[in-house]
Design an enzyme around this catalytic site. Structure first.
Site, mmCIF file in Angstrom:
data_model
loop_
_atom_site.group_PDB
_atom_site.id
_atom_site.type_symbol
_atom_site.label_atom_id
_atom_site.label_comp_id
_atom_site.label_asym_id
_atom_site.label_seq_id
_atom_site.Cartn_x
_atom_site.Cartn_y
_atom_site.Cartn_z
ATOM 1 N N SER A 38 -3.013 2.848 2.978
ATOM 2 C CA SER A 38 -1.523 3.594 2.228
ATOM 3 C C SER A 38 -1.446 2.999 1.134
ATOM 4 O O SER A 38 -2.100 2.789 0.009
ATOM 5 C CB SER A 38 -0.417 3.376 3.151
ATOM 6 O OG SER A 38 0.385 4.478 2.930
ATOM 7 N N ASP A 151 -3.236 9.015 6.566
ATOM 8 C CA ASP A 151 -2.554 7.904 6.173
ATOM 9 C C ASP A 151 -3.061 6.640 7.290
ATOM 10 O O ASP A 151 -3.050 6.920 8.494
ATOM 11 C CB ASP A 151 -1.229 7.673 6.534
ATOM 12 C CG ASP A 151 -0.614 6.392 5.906
ATOM 13 O OD1 ASP A 151 -1.150 5.299 6.079
ATOM 14 O OD2 ASP A 151 0.626 6.394 5.214
#
Length: 293
Positions: A38, A151
């Site tokens: 991320s 993610d």
């Protein structure tokens, strides 16, 4: 003193990674490889590209944070668009690929098609980052080849395993941005560039309130996953910047948040010096010979 870095996810809290990098360089540690999940993937790629921590901090401090997330929902199935983030990344990284970077680097994402963690080490870095940061429901998934990526924090909030695959045998410094299990959840405030009256209306919508409940549930799951993965993957050194008070997407003082990373890494230095000591290196080599890990 050679080390590998694993930079975890956590929205704007990830600016603290810059301070961690700065202290490591100042203390004479050589970062030989770096992996990120991320926001950690953004910092990892910017560093592997050849930027110094101070340069990265300058880039981020000059970003108009109000333009990072876009309305309307034109980039795919997500409450927020990523046009602003994409434009920033392309300005800094252009068409660079992992093969062009100055350090071995990886971005971690999760593939919705195969339900597994994907360690991205080839192809365009901007595409990989946009997959790694695609928070489910908030940012649209990123399609790359046969993958539909979201993610990486869904399965691997702190990518220790990915860092070890890049440079086996070196101690891994893991930086976790996730709050402890007993810390209160910080409500997710969805940023908007629309007029305040419309923004207030959007905030009151049932779908927005429902998403916040969903986001809180994801946060709890990621905290649990973080602790589980850290136990399993056992980084040699764990750094936890004090960023629990920050909302995932709030506007921040970049320099102040980066300084939190400086302080956290300074506190962790004794652990790191022990990890790179000669006896510890010998133990790691012996473990590698026995287990191949």
């Amino acid at each position: 003193m050679d080390i590998t870095l694993a930079l975890g996810g956590g929205g704007v809290r990830g600016i603290a990674h810059v301070g961690v990098l700065r202290v490591l360089e100042r203390e004479g540690f050589h970062i030989r490889a770096i992996a990120g999940t991320s926001i950690g993937s953004i910092i990892s790629v910017l560093y592997a590209y050849g930027n110094t921590p101070d340069q990265i901090e300058d880039f981020l401090s000059n970003v108009d944070q109000s333009r990072l997330y876009g309305w309307p929902l034109s980039d795919g199935p997500g409450l927020l668009g990523v046009r602003g983030i994409s434009d920033f990344l392309k300005t800094q990284l252009g068409e660079s690929t992992f093969e062009n970077l100055k350090l071995p680097c990886a971005a971690v994402a999760v593939d919705l098609n195969s339900n597994r963690e994907i360690i991205l080490r080839r192809g365009k870095v901007v595409d990989a980052i946009l997959g790694s940061i695609a928070i489910p429901g908030l940012f649209p998934p990123r399609e790359i080849d046969e993958y539909l990526l979201i993610d990486g924090g869904v399965l691997d909030p702190v990518p220790v395993r990915a860092a070890r695959t890049l440079m086996p045998g070196l101690p891994v410094v893991a930086v976790s941005l996730m709050a402890p299990l007993d810390a209160p959840t910080i409500p997710l405030n969805i940023p908007s560039t629309v007029p305040k009256q419309l923004a207030d209306h959007i905030t009151r919508l049932q779908v927005t309130r429902a998403f916040r409940i969903f986001a809180d549930a994801i946060d709890i799951a990621q905290r649990q996953m973080t602790e589980l993965r850290l136990q399993i993957d056992s980084p040699e050194v764990l750094v936890r910047p004090m960023v629990n008070d920050l909302n995932l997407l709030e506007r921040i003082d970049v320099h102040e948040v980066a300084s939190r990373g400086d302080r956290a890494m300074e506190l962790a230095l004794p652990d790191l010096f022990r990890a790179v000591s000669l006896p510890r290196r010998a133990i790691r080599r012996l473990r590698q010979m026995v287990t191949g890990a």
